[in-house]
Design a protein around this motif. Sequence first.
Motif, PDB file in Angstrom:
ATOM      1  N   UNK A 102      33.919   6.793  16.216  1.00 38.88           N
ATOM      2  CA  UNK A 102      33.936   8.250  16.011  1.00 38.88           C
ATOM      3  C   UNK A 102      32.745   8.756  15.213  1.00 38.88           C
ATOM      4  N   UNK A 103      32.337   8.009  14.195  1.00 31.84           N
ATOM      5  CA  UNK A 103      31.225   8.440  13.352  1.00 31.84           C
ATOM      6  C   UNK A 103      30.570   7.222  12.723  1.00 31.84           C
ATOM      7  N   UNK A 104      29.853   6.413  13.561  1.00 31.30           N
ATOM      8  CA  UNK A 104      29.319   5.137  13.061  1.00 31.30           C
ATOM      9  C   UNK A 104      28.396   5.294  11.846  1.00 31.30           C
ATOM     10  N   UNK A 105      27.550   6.324  11.844  1.00 36.99           N
ATOM     11  CA  UNK A 105      26.618   6.490  10.722  1.00 36.99           C
ATOM     12  C   UNK A 105      27.392   6.757   9.429  1.00 36.99           C
ATOM     13  N   UNK A 106      28.349   7.685   9.495  1.00 35.64           N
ATOM     14  CA  UNK A 106      29.123   8.045   8.305  1.00 35.64           C
ATOM     15  C   UNK A 106      29.925   6.848   7.795  1.00 35.64           C
ATOM     16  N   UNK A 107      30.524   6.079   8.719  1.00 31.44           N
ATOM     17  CA  UNK A 107      31.369   4.969   8.286  1.00 31.44           C
ATOM     18  C   UNK A 107      30.536   3.818   7.736  1.00 31.44           C
ATOM     19  N   UNK A 108      29.317   3.626   8.280  1.00 30.45           N
ATOM     20  CA  UNK A 108      28.423   2.610   7.727  1.00 30.45           C
ATOM     21  C   UNK A 108      28.026   3.006   6.303  1.00 30.45           C
ATOM     22  N   UNK A 109      27.722   4.299   6.122  1.00 24.65           N
ATOM     23  CA  UNK A 109      27.396   4.790   4.778  1.00 24.65           C
ATOM     24  C   UNK A 109      28.576   4.599   3.828  1.00 24.65           C
ATOM     25  N   UNK A 110      29.775   4.849   4.360  1.00 23.38           N
ATOM     26  CA  UNK A 110      30.994   4.684   3.582  1.00 23.38           C
ATOM     27  C   UNK A 110      31.094   3.246   3.060  1.00 23.38           C
ATOM     28  N   UNK A 111      30.852   2.290   3.959  1.00 31.44           N
ATOM     29  CA  UNK A 111      30.917   0.879   3.589  1.00 31.44           C
ATOM     30  C   UNK A 111      29.809   0.540   2.587  1.00 31.44           C
ATOM     31  N   UNK A 112      28.601   1.083   2.846  1.00 34.53           N
ATOM     32  CA  UNK A 112      27.470   0.851   1.945  1.00 34.53           C
ATOM     33  C   UNK A 112      27.810   1.355   0.538  1.00 34.53           C
ATOM     34  N   UNK A 151      30.911  -1.643  -5.921  1.00 32.12           N
ATOM     35  CA  UNK A 151      31.357  -2.972  -6.353  1.00 32.12           C
ATOM     36  C   UNK A 151      30.270  -3.628  -7.213  1.00 32.12           C
ATOM     37  N   UNK A 152      29.006  -3.585  -6.718  1.00 26.90           N
ATOM     38  CA  UNK A 152      27.911  -4.214  -7.464  1.00 26.90           C
ATOM     39  C   UNK A 152      27.712  -3.509  -8.807  1.00 26.90           C
ATOM     40  N   UNK A 153      27.810  -2.166  -8.809  1.00 28.54           N
ATOM     41  CA  UNK A 153      27.644  -1.417 -10.061  1.00 28.54           C
ATOM     42  C   UNK A 153      28.740  -1.789 -11.062  1.00 28.54           C
ATOM     43  N   UNK A 154      29.974  -1.951 -10.556  1.00 24.63           N
ATOM     44  CA  UNK A 154      31.084  -2.332 -11.435  1.00 24.63           C
ATOM     45  C   UNK A 154      30.806  -3.674 -12.094  1.00 24.63           C
ATOM     46  N   UNK A 155      30.365  -4.646 -11.262  1.00 30.25           N
ATOM     47  CA  UNK A 155      30.078  -5.979 -11.795  1.00 30.25           C
ATOM     48  C   UNK A 155      28.911  -5.915 -12.783  1.00 30.25           C
ATOM     49  N   UNK A 156      27.859  -5.154 -12.417  1.00 24.74           N
ATOM     50  CA  UNK A 156      26.676  -5.066 -13.276  1.00 24.74           C
ATOM     51  C   UNK A 156      27.032  -4.470 -14.633  1.00 24.74           C
ATOM     52  N   UNK A 157      27.856  -3.412 -14.629  1.00 24.24           N
ATOM     53  CA  UNK A 157      28.254  -2.792 -15.901  1.00 24.24           C
ATOM     54  C   UNK A 157      29.157  -3.726 -16.695  1.00 24.24           C
ATOM     55  N   UNK A 158      30.088  -4.367 -15.994  1.00 24.41           N
ATOM     56  CA  UNK A 158      31.043  -5.249 -16.663  1.00 24.41           C
ATOM     57  C   UNK A 158      30.363  -6.452 -17.281  1.00 24.41           C
ATOM     58  N   UNK A 159      29.381  -7.015 -16.562  1.00 24.42           N
ATOM     59  CA  UNK A 159      28.700  -8.224 -17.033  1.00 24.42           C
ATOM     60  C   UNK A 159      27.443  -7.886 -17.828  1.00 24.42           C
ATOM     61  N   UNK A 160      27.223  -6.589 -18.058  1.00 24.11           N
ATOM     62  CA  UNK A 160      26.059  -6.103 -18.810  1.00 24.11           C
ATOM     63  C   UNK A 160      24.740  -6.570 -18.203  1.00 24.11           C
ATOM     64  N   UNK A 161      24.665  -6.529 -16.885  1.00 20.03           N
ATOM     65  CA  UNK A 161      23.399  -6.809 -16.196  1.00 20.03           C
ATOM     66  C   UNK A 161      22.675  -5.468 -16.092  1.00 20.03           C
ATOM     67  N   UNK A 162      21.886  -5.165 -17.121  1.00 20.60           N
ATOM     68  CA  UNK A 162      21.387  -3.795 -17.254  1.00 20.60           C
ATOM     69  C   UNK A 162      20.475  -3.364 -16.119  1.00 20.60           C
TER      70      UNK A 162
END
Lengths: 163, 122
Positions: free
Chosen positions: A48-58, A64-75
């Motif tokens: 239905x909207x491949x571009x939007x859903x790919x962006x959604x996944x991105x 997820x990466x930002x959460x880990x980076x903040x949690x593990x203090x990977x500045x």
Amino acid sequence: MSDNEAQVAERPTRRGAGVGRVLVAVYAILAIAATGRSVFQIIDRFGEAPVAFTLSAFSGVVYIVATIALGARLRRLAWITISIELAGVLIVGSLSLLAPAVLGLHSIDPFGRDSTVWSAFGAGYLLIPLVLPVLGLLYLRRSGPVAVAASGDDAAADPVAKL
Amino acid sequence: MIYAYTIAQVLVACAAGLACVVLGLAGRRPNDLTLGALVLVELLLIAQLVIALIAPGLGNHASGSVPEFYVYLISALLIPPLAIFWGLIERTRWSTVVLGVAAFAIAVMVFRMEQIWSVQLA
């Protein structure tokens, strides 16, 4: 209450760290929200909207990466991912309102079946996706030692410029 | 879903969220009251799961997307235990705020679940 007094006394250093923990929690919830939604959209109706859903996944992966980076203090990683987030919400938010066809969206409804976390600047998520990266960048700038913050600043400016 | 039960869940989750954020910012570490509030939110969610499983058999069918509903419900079920776990490990006032943030997230998710169950967006 002696607990509390001890905490107040330590405030200057502890406060920044504590706010960071809350930030990690909010990021974790947004990561679950964005990833869960995109996985469902991709399995259920990718065509239905491949571009939007790919962006959604991105966006889900970025959170997820930002959460880990903040949690593990990977500045450095935190600077990069949060900058990508801010660019993402601004670019995708603008496109979703001004030129929804570019993203293959059928409507600008932030609660619609093909909306993403970043559609309409995150209006479907109480605008948290717009506010959160700003808070995240302010936190990173304020929390680190001045030298680290300054070099981190430069590292963050580059990816934004390239986007 | 049962509309009145949804409203009850949203109100309890918002009350728990507000209490935890206020107590957290006031400097309280996670205690029986704030952790218990999240346990209550989780128990209501488990009851919601039971309701959702039984409802179709009693003629209360979802008109919206059932798989999407369960993605939300299962994600929601995971959040309070994670927040409680966090509150037990990291004994700071900020963990109390985290409990509150988790409770508010549940309020929003339950509201969305009601929409997904009963409203056709397509």
